[in-house]
Design a protein around this motif. Structure first.
Motif: not given
Length: 308
Positions: A6, A165, A190-191, A193, A204, A206, A216, A235, A242, A245
């Motif tokens: 991370v 991304s 983030d959503d 991962i 990640w 993050a 995280s 999660y 998350l 983000d």
């Protein structure tokens, strides 16, 4: 350079006068590492890099490098309006002691593969540093598809990773199918991962980690260990946060959460403005619910790193 784990896309703290708050930047960096993060990414989109003057970027890198104390790599996000300016910053980052570069498309200008390849290739070739290519078509309008990433990897021995991304987790599988283990693949939104790690991502970059580093790191480690039920429970709790983000005001939202947690402030640089009205009310509700149901995960307090 070990591309794994991370790595926060660090926010850049500003004081009440709008200047970079270097004392807190150092404290924040040390706190993130103290809670298990494996590296620090500075000057990226979440770090409001586009609003920083060149000298401010250099000083921010110096501060984070000092705070890291050689315990973890510092990665400089490289983007500007021109190829020449990006190459200049990349070379300076190497001189300062950064161990990696996150190579972005240029600000504003998005075009075809011939021009974008030339731009990122010039940055990657400018130093001996290990590089990660950043694919974020949602924000930058440039989509580095897996075949193009493979082309870059074939031509640049120091390209070692990709921050994916696109919000399409299938890209993780597609990159791995083409390249095997040639590149490390990091999730950059983030959503995604949980799904990204299941597809083979090894790291990640993050956002909400800036406010919740222990959670995280725990989520990532559980997912990597294939403890799927435990990972998904965490999660599910984390998801409403998350998702902050992945919206246009991610900077304002994540900094606001930091401020509420006492691990930063909501101060942003114009043209960004702090959230108000319905947006603020929604964020308040999300954070209240999250804190009321927060799982018991040991977090080293930021106060332990004062004066870092």
């Amino acid at each position: 350079m070990n591309w794994a784990g991370v790595m926060p896309a660090m926010t850049t703290p500003f004081d009440s006068n709008g200047a970079v708050d270097h004392a807190f930047l150092a404290q924040h960096a040390a706190w993130l590492l103290g809670n298990g993060c494996t590296g620090l990414v500075v000057l990226g989109s979440l770090g409001e890099g586009a609003t920083l003057e060149y000298d401010e970027k250099v000083e921010a890198l110096k501060t984070v490098i000092r705070a890291a104390k050689g315990k973890a790599p510092v990665v400089a996000a490289i983007s500007s309006l021109s190829t020449a300016a990006s190459v200049k910053l990349a070379k300076h980052a190497e001189q300062l002691g950064c161990e990696g570069l996150l190579v972005l498309p240029p600000y504003v200008y998005s075009t075809d593969w011939r021009e974008m390849k030339q731009h990122v290739s010039a940055i990657i070739a400018a130093t001996r540093l290990s590089c990660m290519i950043y694919n974020n078509p949602v924000s930058y309008g440039t989509d580095f598809v897996p075949e193009q990433i493979a082309e870059l990897a074939a031509e640049h021995a120091n390209l070692h990773a990709v921050k994916e991304s696109s919000t399409d987790v299938r890209r993780v599988s597609a990159i791995r199918a083409l390249l095997g283990n040639r590149l490390e693949v990091f999730v950059g939104v983030d959503d995604a991962i949980y799904e990204g790690v299941a597809a083979g991502a090894t790291g990640w970059i993050a956002g909400l980690v800036n406010a919740f580093p222990a959670e995280s790191v725990e989520l990532f480690n559980l997912a990597r260990a294939r403890k799927l039920d435990e990972a998904f429970d965490l999660y599910r709790w984390f998801l409403p946060l998350l998702r902050m983000d992945t919206v246009p005001k991610l900077v304002q939202l994540i900094k606001w959460v930091q401020g509420q947690r006492g691990v930063g402030s909501a101060n942003v640089r114009a043209p960004r403005l702090e959230i108000v009205g319905a947006e603020l009310a929604e964020a308040q509700q999300v954070l209240r619910t999250a804190l009321a149901n927060r799982p018991k995960i040991n977090e080293v307090p930021i106060s332990n790193f004062k004066g870092a």
